[in-house]
Design a protein around this motif. Sequence first.
Motif, PDB file in Angstrom:
ATOM      1  N   GLU A  66       0.854  -1.175   0.000  1.00 56.13           N
ATOM      2  CA  GLU A  66       0.000   0.000   0.000  1.00 56.13           C
ATOM      3  C   GLU A  66       0.893   1.229   0.000  1.00 56.13           C
ATOM      4  OE1 GLU A  66      -3.077   2.063   3.056  1.00 56.13           O
ATOM      5  OE2 GLU A  66      -3.120  -0.104   2.892  1.00 56.13           O
ATOM      6  N   ILE A  67       0.735   2.077  -0.997  1.00 55.94           N
ATOM      7  CA  ILE A  67       1.542   3.284  -1.100  1.00 55.94           C
ATOM      8  C   ILE A  67       0.596   4.448  -1.305  1.00 55.94           C
ATOM      9  CG2 ILE A  67       3.264   4.496  -2.476  1.00 55.94           C
ATOM     10  CD1 ILE A  67       4.482   1.874  -3.200  1.00 55.94           C
ATOM     11  N   THR A  68       0.781   5.441  -0.471  1.00 55.89           N
ATOM     12  CA  THR A  68      -0.040   6.639  -0.620  1.00 55.89           C
ATOM     13  C   THR A  68       0.638   7.568  -1.621  1.00 55.89           C
ATOM     14  OG1 THR A  68       1.107   7.789   1.158  1.00 55.89           O
ATOM     15  CG2 THR A  68      -0.808   6.462   1.778  1.00 55.89           C
ATOM     16  N   ALA A  69      -0.037   8.578  -2.017  1.00 58.61           N
ATOM     17  CA  ALA A  69       0.514   9.532  -2.986  1.00 58.61           C
ATOM     18  C   ALA A  69       1.732  10.252  -2.404  1.00 58.61           C
ATOM     19  CB  ALA A  69      -0.548  10.533  -3.395  1.00 58.61           C
ATOM     20  N   GLU A  70       1.660  10.573  -1.145  1.00 58.53           N
ATOM     21  CA  GLU A  70       2.792  11.241  -0.480  1.00 58.53           C
ATOM     22  C   GLU A  70       4.004  10.324  -0.434  1.00 58.53           C
ATOM     23  OE1 GLU A  70       4.780  14.319   1.114  1.00 58.53           O
ATOM     24  OE2 GLU A  70       2.700  14.415   0.452  1.00 58.53           O
ATOM     25  N   GLN A  71       3.807   9.062  -0.107  1.00 64.46           N
ATOM     26  CA  GLN A  71       4.911   8.099  -0.068  1.00 64.46           C
ATOM     27  C   GLN A  71       5.502   7.908  -1.463  1.00 64.46           C
ATOM     28  OE1 GLN A  71       2.810   4.786   1.602  1.00 64.46           O
ATOM     29  NE2 GLN A  71       3.673   5.120   3.666  1.00 64.46           N
ATOM     30  N   LEU A  72       4.649   7.861  -2.468  1.00 65.95           N
ATOM     31  CA  LEU A  72       5.122   7.704  -3.840  1.00 65.95           C
ATOM     32  C   LEU A  72       5.958   8.911  -4.263  1.00 65.95           C
ATOM     33  CD1 LEU A  72       5.084   5.957  -6.367  1.00 65.95           C
ATOM     34  CD2 LEU A  72       3.023   7.176  -7.080  1.00 65.95           C
ATOM     35  N   LYS A  73       5.528  10.090  -3.866  1.00 64.41           N
ATOM     36  CA  LYS A  73       6.280  11.300  -4.178  1.00 64.41           C
ATOM     37  C   LYS A  73       7.663  11.248  -3.520  1.00 64.41           C
ATOM     38  CE  LYS A  73       4.380  15.568  -4.427  1.00 64.41           C
ATOM     39  NZ  LYS A  73       3.745  16.788  -3.902  1.00 64.41           N
ATOM     40  N   LYS A  74       7.713  10.850  -2.258  1.00 66.26           N
ATOM     41  CA  LYS A  74       8.992  10.751  -1.545  1.00 66.26           C
ATOM     42  C   LYS A  74       9.891   9.694  -2.179  1.00 66.26           C
ATOM     43  CE  LYS A  74       7.529  12.398   2.983  1.00 66.26           C
ATOM     44  NZ  LYS A  74       7.327  12.060   4.399  1.00 66.26           N
ATOM     45  N   THR A  75       9.310   8.581  -2.553  1.00 68.80           N
ATOM     46  CA  THR A  75      10.087   7.508  -3.183  1.00 68.80           C
ATOM     47  C   THR A  75      10.665   7.989  -4.504  1.00 68.80           C
ATOM     48  OG1 THR A  75       8.621   5.870  -2.167  1.00 68.80           O
ATOM     49  CG2 THR A  75      10.010   5.129  -3.973  1.00 68.80           C
ATOM     50  N   ASN A  76       9.861   8.669  -5.291  1.00 72.21           N
ATOM     51  CA  ASN A  76      10.358   9.207  -6.557  1.00 72.21           C
ATOM     52  C   ASN A  76      11.488  10.213  -6.333  1.00 72.21           C
ATOM     53  OD1 ASN A  76       8.745   7.641  -8.158  1.00 72.21           O
ATOM     54  ND2 ASN A  76       7.105   9.167  -8.293  1.00 72.21           N
ATOM     55  N   LEU A  77      11.340  11.042  -5.301  1.00 76.30           N
ATOM     56  CA  LEU A  77      12.407  11.997  -4.979  1.00 76.30           C
ATOM     57  C   LEU A  77      13.698  11.275  -4.578  1.00 76.30           C
ATOM     58  CD1 LEU A  77      10.473  14.775  -3.024  1.00 76.30           C
ATOM     59  CD2 LEU A  77      11.513  14.927  -5.291  1.00 76.30           C
ATOM     60  N   ILE A  78      13.547  10.178  -3.864  1.00 81.00           N
ATOM     61  CA  ILE A  78      14.721   9.393  -3.471  1.00 81.00           C
ATOM     62  C   ILE A  78      15.427   8.848  -4.702  1.00 81.00           C
ATOM     63  CG2 ILE A  78      15.452   7.249  -2.353  1.00 81.00           C
ATOM     64  CD1 ILE A  78      13.345   7.825  -0.183  1.00 81.00           C
ATOM     65  N   PHE A  79      14.657   8.327  -5.657  1.00 79.60           N
ATOM     66  CA  PHE A  79      15.264   7.791  -6.870  1.00 79.60           C
ATOM     67  C   PHE A  79      15.930   8.884  -7.707  1.00 79.60           C
ATOM     68  CE2 PHE A  79      12.432   4.059  -6.212  1.00 79.60           C
ATOM     69  CZ  PHE A  79      13.423   3.087  -6.196  1.00 79.60           C
ATOM     70  N   VAL A  80      15.308  10.042  -7.782  1.00 77.62           N
ATOM     71  CA  VAL A  80      15.894  11.166  -8.518  1.00 77.62           C
ATOM     72  C   VAL A  80      17.197  11.601  -7.843  1.00 77.62           C
ATOM     73  CG1 VAL A  80      15.570  13.605  -9.108  1.00 77.62           C
ATOM     74  CG2 VAL A  80      13.730  11.970  -9.501  1.00 77.62           C
ATOM     75  N   GLU A  81      17.155  11.693  -6.514  1.00 81.00           N
ATOM     76  CA  GLU A  81      18.361  12.071  -5.771  1.00 81.00           C
ATOM     77  C   GLU A  81      19.449  11.017  -5.942  1.00 81.00           C
ATOM     78  OE1 GLU A  81      19.700  13.381  -1.247  1.00 81.00           O
ATOM     79  OE2 GLU A  81      17.688  12.615  -1.613  1.00 81.00           O
ATOM     80  N   HIS A  82      19.078   9.757  -5.931  1.00 83.97           N
ATOM     81  CA  HIS A  82      20.044   8.670  -6.116  1.00 83.97           C
ATOM     82  C   HIS A  82      20.708   8.780  -7.487  1.00 83.97           C
ATOM     83  CE1 HIS A  82      21.875   4.726  -5.870  1.00 83.97           C
ATOM     84  NE2 HIS A  82      21.291   4.385  -7.004  1.00 83.97           N
ATOM     85  N   LYS A  83      19.928   9.069  -8.503  1.00 81.18           N
ATOM     86  CA  LYS A  83      20.471   9.202  -9.853  1.00 81.18           C
ATOM     87  C   LYS A  83      21.448  10.373  -9.930  1.00 81.18           C
ATOM     88  CE  LYS A  83      19.087   9.681 -14.655  1.00 81.18           C
ATOM     89  NZ  LYS A  83      17.967   9.864 -15.586  1.00 81.18           N
ATOM     90  N   SER A  84      21.083  11.501  -9.333  1.00 85.54           N
ATOM     91  CA  SER A  84      21.984  12.664  -9.368  1.00 85.54           C
ATOM     92  C   SER A  84      23.253  12.402  -8.556  1.00 85.54           C
ATOM     93  CB  SER A  84      21.275  13.921  -8.863  1.00 85.54           C
ATOM     94  OG  SER A  84      20.979  13.798  -7.490  1.00 85.54           O
ATOM     95  N   LEU A  85      23.123  11.699  -7.432  1.00 86.28           N
ATOM     96  CA  LEU A  85      24.301  11.378  -6.622  1.00 86.28           C
ATOM     97  C   LEU A  85      25.225  10.402  -7.347  1.00 86.28           C
ATOM     98  CD1 LEU A  85      22.823  11.100  -3.017  1.00 86.28           C
ATOM     99  CD2 LEU A  85      24.267  12.908  -3.951  1.00 86.28           C
ATOM    100  N   LYS A  86      24.646   9.493  -8.134  1.00 89.93           N
ATOM    101  CA  LYS A  86      25.469   8.564  -8.912  1.00 89.93           C
ATOM    102  C   LYS A  86      26.290   9.316  -9.947  1.00 89.93           C
ATOM    103  CE  LYS A  86      24.453   4.131 -10.270  1.00 89.93           C
ATOM    104  NZ  LYS A  86      23.628   3.115 -10.933  1.00 89.93           N
ATOM    105  N   SER A  87      25.662  10.257 -10.634  1.00 89.75           N
ATOM    106  CA  SER A  87      26.410  11.035 -11.634  1.00 89.75           C
ATOM    107  C   SER A  87      27.452  11.928 -10.950  1.00 89.75           C
ATOM    108  CB  SER A  87      25.474  11.865 -12.493  1.00 89.75           C
ATOM    109  OG  SER A  87      24.826  12.848 -11.723  1.00 89.75           O
ATOM    110  N   GLU A  88      27.090  12.489  -9.805  1.00 92.63           N
ATOM    111  CA  GLU A  88      28.048  13.306  -9.050  1.00 92.63           C
ATOM    112  C   GLU A  88      29.216  12.444  -8.561  1.00 92.63           C
ATOM    113  OE1 GLU A  88      28.194  16.023  -4.996  1.00 92.63           O
ATOM    114  OE2 GLU A  88      26.264  15.530  -5.892  1.00 92.63           O
TER     115      GLU A  88
END
Length: 122
Positions: free
Chosen positions: A19-41
């Motif tokens: 069960e994932i709420t919209a807020e949790q999904l938003k946070k998860t997506n932000l984590i993945f975006v941050e992970h991608k940027s940290l990998k390139s950095e």
Amino acid sequence: MTFSQSISYPKQINDSVVEITAEQLKKTNLIFVEHKSLKSENKELHFQIEKYKDLINNYNQQDSINSIKIRELTDYSKFANDQLTIKDKEIYKLNKLKNNYKIFTICGITISTVLGVLLICK
């Protein structure tokens, strides 16, 4: 045309409930975006580290070359100072000999003059 979805929410998969709420999904997506940027950095930082290592190696090589040059110039300076000291001693000896020759010449002329005057006076 109409379609309907028969999947009920929350979906049950093998005795577990997801069960994932919209807020949790938003946070998860932000984590993945941050992970991608940290990998390139991270890749960029590794690249910079390698360049800094190359730079340090280059500085170490230059330092070694400069140390060798300093050692050679120091040795040459000692050699030149030794040669200068030897030449100074030779010049001092020559000047001393010249002074001795002057004294012997003056004494010889004086003695010759005195002897000449004595011979003329007799």
